[in-house]
Design an enzyme around this catalytic site. Structure first.
Site, PDB file in Angstrom:
ATOM      1  CE  LYS A 127       1.057  -5.863  -9.435  1.00  0.00           C
ATOM      2  NZ  LYS A 127       1.921  -5.007  -9.383  1.00  0.00           N
ATOM      3  CG  ASP A 128       2.759  -6.529  -4.326  1.00  0.00           C
ATOM      4  OD1 ASP A 128       3.418  -6.494  -5.657  1.00  0.00           O
ATOM      5  OD2 ASP A 128       2.583  -4.826  -3.812  1.00  0.00           O
TER       6      ASP A 128
ATOM      7  NE  ARG B 197       4.652  -9.257 -15.542  1.00  0.00           N
ATOM      8  CZ  ARG B 197       3.175  -8.316 -15.608  1.00  0.00           C
ATOM      9  NH1 ARG B 197       3.365  -8.508 -17.172  1.00  0.00           N
ATOM     10  NH2 ARG B 197       3.717  -7.308 -15.250  1.00  0.00           N
ATOM     11  NE  ARG B 198       3.733  -4.156 -15.183  1.00  0.00           N
ATOM     12  CZ  ARG B 198       3.416  -3.795 -14.114  1.00  0.00           C
ATOM     13  NH1 ARG B 198       4.153  -2.705 -13.380  1.00  0.00           N
ATOM     14  NH2 ARG B 198       1.953  -4.194 -13.685  1.00  0.00           N
TER      15      ARG B 198
ATOM     16  NE  ARG C 194      11.094  -0.282  -6.147  1.00  0.00           N
ATOM     17  CZ  ARG C 194      11.558  -0.319  -4.940  1.00  0.00           C
ATOM     18  NH1 ARG C 194      13.065  -0.708  -4.561  1.00  0.00           N
ATOM     19  NH2 ARG C 194      11.107  -0.952  -3.964  1.00  0.00           N
TER      20      ARG C 194
ATOM     21  NE  ARG D 249       6.049   2.111  -9.574  1.00  0.00           N
ATOM     22  CZ  ARG D 249       6.516   1.152  -9.627  1.00  0.00           C
ATOM     23  NH1 ARG D 249       6.539   0.762 -11.131  1.00  0.00           N
ATOM     24  NH2 ARG D 249       7.029  -0.038  -9.162  1.00  0.00           N
TER      25      ARG D 249
ATOM     26  CB  CYS E 130       7.803 -11.317  -5.996  1.00  0.00           C
ATOM     27  SG  CYS E 130       6.510 -11.949  -4.361  1.00  0.00           S
TER      28      CYS E 130
END
Length: 290
Positions: free
Chosen positions: A83-84, A129-130, A147, A153, A238
């Protein structure tokens, strides 16, 4: 450099190293005579933590230094969270193999020792997106960007800066932190990012093809490529608020998409034969953009 040494490029974060080690273990089984070296790098995306990724150039910043090392023959293969990897691939350094997929969905994580989120604190989320999909489910809750790598996190969460975090289940599982998950979103609630849960192995075109072929999981590759095509058709990079999730059942494929560009976010679903995956992605993209 001897032919039987393969240097594996990886980001320096704990999760990236674990993912690279998982791929290296598979390579050792495929090619026991090969010596593997892990080469880790801190990327621009890892260094700039005071801005969200869309403000500094997108998730491709996690690959910039590794891409250069691959082109300059300082490493031979790179391992990434798919996904990156930007959906527009460089034909000189393509993705050559897709790993079997870990659970691809998104989850909620609470601070340690806490059973209910504190409504006075914001929800930590690094992805547009989230954020959009969560906001549709819980419009009353405040969301703030967070971040840093997964462990950073979690430290911020446990220090009391956030009520809860939205993270990918795959990363937590690979870090041995699945016990931290308090809620799993269904694909109906939150459509994952294209390729979420899949590790990508990138190399120079035409090199190590026999290893990459054996590393590749055909079903994960088909689903991931379909998702990435849908994302590309929707104009996704992305950091775009786009979700794409494909699953196969026998000869069939179910493809879901989330398109958060414009006034009203939209989601859709399409079913068909998996041999028609390209057509399904194009049809769903057209529906979502209509």
């Amino acid at each position: 450099m001897g032919k039987n040494i393969i240097r594996i490029g990886s980001r320096a974060s704990r999760l990236a190293v674990i993912q690279s080690e998982l791929i290296m273990a598979q390579i050792r089984q495929i090619a026991p005579d090969v010596t593997l070296e892990l080469v880790t790098m801190t990327t621009t995306g890892d260094q700039v933590l005071d801005k969200t990724l869309d403000k500094i150039g997108g998730k491709g910043l996690f690959l910039k230094e590794l891409d250069a090392a691959l082109r300059e023959h300082r490493v031979d293969l790179c391992v990434h969270s798919l996904k990156d990897v930007p959906v527009e691939e460089d034909s000189a350094i393509p993705v050559g193999a897709y790993s079997a997929r870990e659970t691809p969905g998104d989850v909620l994580v609470l601070p340690q020792g806490v059973s209910e989120p504190d409504p006075a604190l914001p929800v930590g989320c690094a992805s547009a997106r989230r954020t959009l999909q969560f906001h549709k489910l819980y419009p009353e809750l405040e969301i703030k960007p967070v971040r840093g790598n997964v462990l950073t996190r979690l430290e911020k969460l446990d220090r009391g800066e956030y009520s809860t975090l939205i993270l990918a289940e795959a990363g937590l599982t690979r870090l041995g932190l699945a016990h931290r998950i308090s809620y799993r979103f269904t694909p109906e609630e939150m459509i994952p990012a294209a390729g979420q849960g899949v590790m990508a192995v990138q190399g120079r075109a035409g090199e190590y093809a026999w290893i990459l072929e054996k590393l590749n999981d055909p079903d994960a590759a088909l689903c991931a490529r379909t998702e990435r095509l849908l994302s590309r058709e929707l104009g996704g990079d992305c950091s775009s608020p786009i979700g794409c999730y494909a699953v196969t059942e026998g000869d069939s494929m179910i493809l879901r998409g989330f398109y958060g560009v414009g006034e009203l976010p939209k989601s859709g679903i399409i079913r068909g034969k998996k041999t028609d995956a390209v057509q399904l992605a194009k049809e769903l993209a057209a529906q979502l953009k209509a």
